[in-house]
Design a protein around this motif. Structure first.
Motif, PDB file in Angstrom:
ATOM      1  N   ASP A 221      42.657  42.323  29.772  1.00  0.00           N
ATOM      2  CA  ASP A 221      42.752  42.171  31.466  1.00  0.00           C
ATOM      3  C   ASP A 221      41.421  42.677  32.070  1.00  0.00           C
ATOM      4  OD1 ASP A 221      45.331  41.263  30.950  1.00  0.00           O
ATOM      5  OD2 ASP A 221      46.239  43.299  31.548  1.00  0.00           O
ATOM      6  N   GLU A 222      40.878  43.596  31.668  1.00  0.00           N
ATOM      7  CA  GLU A 222      39.596  44.003  32.041  1.00  0.00           C
ATOM      8  C   GLU A 222      38.308  42.895  31.880  1.00  0.00           C
ATOM      9  OE1 GLU A 222      38.789  47.888  30.545  1.00  0.00           O
ATOM     10  OE2 GLU A 222      40.245  48.903  31.328  1.00  0.00           O
ATOM     11  N   ALA A 223      38.451  42.396  30.789  1.00  0.00           N
ATOM     12  CA  ALA A 223      37.366  41.302  30.464  1.00  0.00           C
ATOM     13  C   ALA A 223      37.471  40.065  31.134  1.00  0.00           C
ATOM     14  CB  ALA A 223      37.378  41.083  28.988  1.00  0.00           C
ATOM     15  N   LEU A 224      38.837  39.640  31.216  1.00  0.00           N
ATOM     16  CA  LEU A 224      39.243  38.515  31.885  1.00  0.00           C
ATOM     17  C   LEU A 224      38.810  38.775  33.464  1.00  0.00           C
ATOM     18  CD1 LEU A 224      39.819  35.633  31.815  1.00  0.00           C
ATOM     19  CD2 LEU A 224      42.386  36.256  31.987  1.00  0.00           C
ATOM     20  N   ASP A 225      39.370  39.696  34.181  1.00  0.00           N
ATOM     21  CA  ASP A 225      38.902  40.004  35.396  1.00  0.00           C
ATOM     22  C   ASP A 225      37.459  39.938  35.691  1.00  0.00           C
ATOM     23  OD1 ASP A 225      41.407  40.198  36.573  1.00  0.00           O
ATOM     24  OD2 ASP A 225      41.386  42.489  36.061  1.00  0.00           O
ATOM     25  N   ARG A 226      36.733  40.421  34.700  1.00  0.00           N
ATOM     26  CA  ARG A 226      35.123  40.590  34.848  1.00  0.00           C
ATOM     27  C   ARG A 226      34.640  39.292  34.793  1.00  0.00           C
ATOM     28  NH1 ARG A 226      34.485  43.714  30.898  1.00  0.00           N
ATOM     29  NH2 ARG A 226      33.998  42.146  29.443  1.00  0.00           N
ATOM     30  N   GLU A 227      34.966  38.458  33.742  1.00  0.00           N
ATOM     31  CA  GLU A 227      34.325  37.102  33.681  1.00  0.00           C
ATOM     32  C   GLU A 227      34.870  36.186  34.529  1.00  0.00           C
ATOM     33  OE1 GLU A 227      32.174  36.578  31.462  1.00  0.00           O
ATOM     34  OE2 GLU A 227      32.368  38.565  30.081  1.00  0.00           O
ATOM     35  N   LEU A 228      36.059  36.232  35.218  1.00  0.00           N
ATOM     36  CA  LEU A 228      36.216  35.322  36.012  1.00  0.00           C
ATOM     37  C   LEU A 228      35.561  35.539  37.439  1.00  0.00           C
ATOM     38  CD1 LEU A 228      38.115  32.846  36.943  1.00  0.00           C
ATOM     39  CD2 LEU A 228      39.878  34.586  37.473  1.00  0.00           C
ATOM     40  N   ALA A 229      35.165  36.738  37.742  1.00  0.00           N
ATOM     41  CA  ALA A 229      34.451  37.198  38.922  1.00  0.00           C
ATOM     42  C   ALA A 229      33.091  36.749  38.762  1.00  0.00           C
ATOM     43  CB  ALA A 229      34.467  38.704  39.066  1.00  0.00           C
ATOM     44  N   ARG A 230      32.656  36.830  37.344  1.00  0.00           N
ATOM     45  CA  ARG A 230      31.150  36.319  37.100  1.00  0.00           C
ATOM     46  C   ARG A 230      30.975  34.725  37.168  1.00  0.00           C
ATOM     47  NH1 ARG A 230      29.213  38.219  31.358  1.00  0.00           N
ATOM     48  NH2 ARG A 230      29.369  40.088  32.478  1.00  0.00           N
ATOM     49  N   ALA A 231      32.013  33.928  36.683  1.00  0.00           N
ATOM     50  CA  ALA A 231      32.108  32.605  36.830  1.00  0.00           C
ATOM     51  C   ALA A 231      31.947  32.120  38.383  1.00  0.00           C
ATOM     52  CB  ALA A 231      33.282  32.121  36.339  1.00  0.00           C
ATOM     53  N   VAL A 232      33.010  32.706  39.148  1.00  0.00           N
ATOM     54  CA  VAL A 232      32.876  32.469  40.369  1.00  0.00           C
ATOM     55  C   VAL A 232      31.441  32.821  41.205  1.00  0.00           C
ATOM     56  CG1 VAL A 232      33.958  33.113  42.577  1.00  0.00           C
ATOM     57  CG2 VAL A 232      35.394  32.788  40.823  1.00  0.00           C
ATOM     58  N   ARG A 233      31.061  34.008  40.816  1.00  0.00           N
ATOM     59  CA  ARG A 233      29.776  34.434  41.517  1.00  0.00           C
ATOM     60  C   ARG A 233      28.664  33.563  41.117  1.00  0.00           C
ATOM     61  NH1 ARG A 233      29.735  38.825  39.679  1.00  0.00           N
ATOM     62  NH2 ARG A 233      28.253  38.821  37.746  1.00  0.00           N
TER      63      ARG A 233
END
Length: 517
Positions: free
Chosen positions: A368-380
Motif C-alpha cells: 500500500d505504501e509503495a503503490l501510493d508513492r509510485e502513483l503520486a510519482r507518476a502523476v507528478r
C-alpha cells in the motif's frame, strides 16, 4: 583548515585526562586559586618588615615587596590565554626570587624562610605539569643551597644547612605525591564524565554509532574516532565517525590490504601505533585523510564474532596510552558491539514487519505504501505506471497433490524466479494466498505485455499463472487501479488461464466525446 590542525583543535577541547591542558591563571576561578598563596606571601613580607633588625635590610625588603607586587600584578593583568600554557609557570617560579631575597636578608642568622619554597611547589603540584614541578624542585635546590655553597659559614650558620636540606627533601617528596593525587582525582572525574558520555551516546537516538565514536574520542583524549564495518562484499567501510571526517573516502579491503586496520580485523587483536609516519603498518591513505600521528585500532567483537574496527587517532606522537584510557575505549567498543546488534535486530524487525514471512515479498502494508508513492510519482512526472496481479493456476490442486509444504516451496520459488526478471525499482508483494501484485514504474502497457510474457515462462515446477495488467490513468487511485488489474486477471482466468489479461486506463470524459464524434 588542515586536517592536523583540525584534530589538534578538537584535541584541545576534549575531556580526556591525557590531554587536559592546565591554565590556572587564565581559566575561570583564578582568584579563588591564588588567594591562599597570595595571603601567605603577604604574611611573610609583613613578618619580615616587622622583625627587621637592621636598616641595611631595607633595600632587600623593598626588593621583596616590589617582586611580590610584580608577580601578583602579572598574575592578574597579563593575558595568559594568548601565551603558551607553559608561560603560566613563570609566576610561581618567580616566587623563588622572593625566597632568595628574604633568606639573604636574614642570612647571618638562623632564617626561617626556607619552608616558603613550598608555595611554588604546592602550586605547581596542583596546577602545573610534571616538567614544571621538576623545574620548581631544581629551583628550590638552587635557592636554598647555592648561597650556602658560595658564601659558606661566614654568612650562613651551619644550622641553616639542615633546615634547607629538610625543606628541599619535603618539596622533592611531597610535590610529586600531591601531583599524583591531583592527577588521580582528575582521572576519576574524567572517568565519570566518560561513562556519562557513553550513557548519553546510548540514548542519543535510533543509531548511537556517531555518538559512541564521539564518546570514544572523548574518553581517550583523541582528536577523532571512526568506525569501520564490513559491507556485503567484505570491504570495511566507515559507517560513523566524529565531525569533520569524509567517511566516503575511508574504505579498507582486508582481503588485499595489509595495513593496520585490515590486520586488526583479521586477527581480532588491539594494535597501537605511536607514530604512523614511521610505522610501515600504517595506511598512508588513512594518515592523509585524517592527519593522524598516533592511532589506536580497537577490534569490536560480539559473542566471538568480529563485527567492526574502531579507530581512535591523535595528532601528536604518544609513546603509550594510559591504561585507564584503553579500558574506557574497550568499554565503548563493547557498547558499539551491542549497538550494532541492536541496530541489526531493529532493521530485521522492521524488514519483517514489511515483508511476507513465507516468500520474502513485500506484504500488504508495504505494498500500500509503495503503490501510493509510485502513483503520486507518476502523476507528478507524467511517467507511465503499470500494475499487474498474478495468480497461480490450480494452486489448490497442487497443494492437494503434493502437500502444503510443497505448495509453500512453490510460492517461494515463484517469487525468486520473478525477481530475476524484474528491475530493482519494481515492487512485488504477496496480495494474498497464491496471488501477487506487481508495480512497474516507468513502464507502459506495451512494455508490460512483454515483461508479463517472459514471466509466464518463469513459473517453476511446470505450473502456470494468469496475469492481469492495467496502466494508471488520470484520476486513478490505488484502489481503482488494483480493482481494474483484478478485473483484467479474471479476463485471463476466463480465457483459459496461463495467459495475460489487459484493461487500458479509462479515457477522460472529453476524450470519449471526441472519439464518439
Amino acid at each position: 583548515m588542515p586536517a592536523a590542525r583540525r584534530w589538534a583543535d578538537s584535541l584541545a577541547a576534549s575531556t580526556g585526562p591525557p590531554v587536559a591542558e592546565k591554565r590556572p591563571l587564565s581559566d575561570p576561578g583564578v582568584l579563588r586559586r591564588g588567594a591562599p598563596f597570595a595571603g601567605v606571601a603577604f604574611v611573610a613580607v609583613a613578618v619580615e618588615a616587622l622583625t627587621a633588625t637592621s636598616s641595611s635590610n631595607l633595600p632587600v625588603l623593598v626588593a621583596v615587596v616590589l617582586t611580590v607586587g610584580a608577580l601578583l600584578t602579572a598574575a592578574w593583568v597579563v593575558p595568559w590565554r594568548r601565551l603558551p600554557a607553559w608561560s603560566e609557570a613563570l609566576v610561581p617560579l618567580g616566587f623563588f626570587v622572593v625566597v632568595a631575597l628574604m633568606n639573604h636578608a636574614r642570612g647571618a642568622a638562623a632564617t626561617g624562610y626556607p619552608p616558603l619554597v613550598m608555595l611554588p611547589i604546592i602550586w605547581l603540584a596542583l596546577y602545573g605539569t610534571r616538567g614544571q614541578l621538576r623545574v620548581a624542585i631544581v629551583a628550590t635546590a638552587a635557592t636554598l643551597l647555592t648561597p650556602l655553597v658560595l658564601a659558606g659559614s661566614q654568612i650562613y650558620p651551619t644550622s641553616t644547612w639542615g633546615l634547607s636540606v629538610l625543606a628541599l627533601a619535603v618539596g622533592a617528596v611531597g610535590g610529586p605525591a600531591v601531583q599524583r593525587l591531583v592527577d588521580e582525582s582528575h582521572q576519576r572525574a574524567a572517568d565519570v564524565a566518560a561513562v556519562g558520555a557513553i550513557t548519553r551516546a546510548l540514548t542519543a537516538g535510533a543509531d548511537p554509532r556517531p555518538e559512541l565514536c564521539a564518546a570514544a574520542a572523548a574518553v581517550a583524549g583523541a582528536g577523532f574516532a571512526v568506525l569501520f564495518e564490513p559491507d556485503d562484499d567484505g570491504v570495511l567501510v566507515a559507517t560513523a565517525g566524529t565531525d569533520g571526517l569524509d567517511l566516503d573516502e575511508l574504505r579498507v579491503d582486508p582481503q588485499t590490504e595489509t595495513a593496520a586496520t585490515a590486520q586488526v580485523w583479521r586477527t581480532g587483536r588491539r594494535l597501537y601505533l605511536a607514530d604512523v609516519r614511521t610505522d610501515p603498518r600504517a595506511s598512508p591513505r588513512l594518515t592523509a585523510l585524517t592527519g593522524a600521528v598516533a592511532v589506536l585500532f580497537q577490534p569490536i567483537t560480539r559473542d566471538g564474532r568480529r563485527t567492526a574496527v574502531l579507530i581512535v587517532g591523535f595528532p601528536d606522537v604518544r609513546a603509550h596510552l594510559p591504561q585507564a584510557a584503553l579500558d574506557l575505549v574497550e568499554l565503548v567498543a563493547a557498547e558499539i558491539a551491542a549497538a550494532i546488534d541492536r541496530a541489526d535486530l531493529v532493521a530485521l524487525m522492521a524488514a519483517q514487519a514489511r515483508t511476507d514471512a513465507l516468500t520474502g515479498a513485500a506484504n500488504r502494508r508495504s505494498w500500500d505504501e509503495a503503490l501510493d508513492r509510485e502513483l503520486a510519482r507518476a502523476v507528478r512526472t507524467g511517467d507511465p505506471l503499470t500494475v499487474a496481479l498474478l495468480d497461480m493456476d490450480h494452486f489448490k490442486a497442487y497443494n492437494d497433490s503434493f502437500g502444503h509444504n510443497a505448495g509453500d516451496a512453490l510460492l517461494r520459488d515463484l517469487v525468486q524466479a520473478l525477481r530475476t526478471e524484474l528491475r530493482t525499482g519494481d515492487v512485488i508483494a504477496r496480495w494474498g494466498g497464491e496471488e501477487f501484485a506487481l508495480a512497474l514504474p516507468v513502464c507502459d502497457m506495451a512494455q508490460a505485455q512483454v515483461i508479463a510474457a517472459r514471466l509466464l515462462a518463469l513459473v517453476p515446477s511446470g505450473q502456470t499463472v494468469s496475469i492481469g495488467l492495467t496502466q494508471a490513468g488520470p484520476g486513478d487511485t490505488p484502489r481503482s487501479l488494483v480493482g481494474r488489474a483484478d478485473r483484467a486477471l479474471y479476463l485471463a482466468k476466463d480465457g483459459g488461464r496461463n495467459r495475460i489479461g489487459a484493461l487500458p486506463a479509462p479515457a477522460l470524459p472529453g476524450e470519449i466525446d471526441r472519439a464518439a464524434s
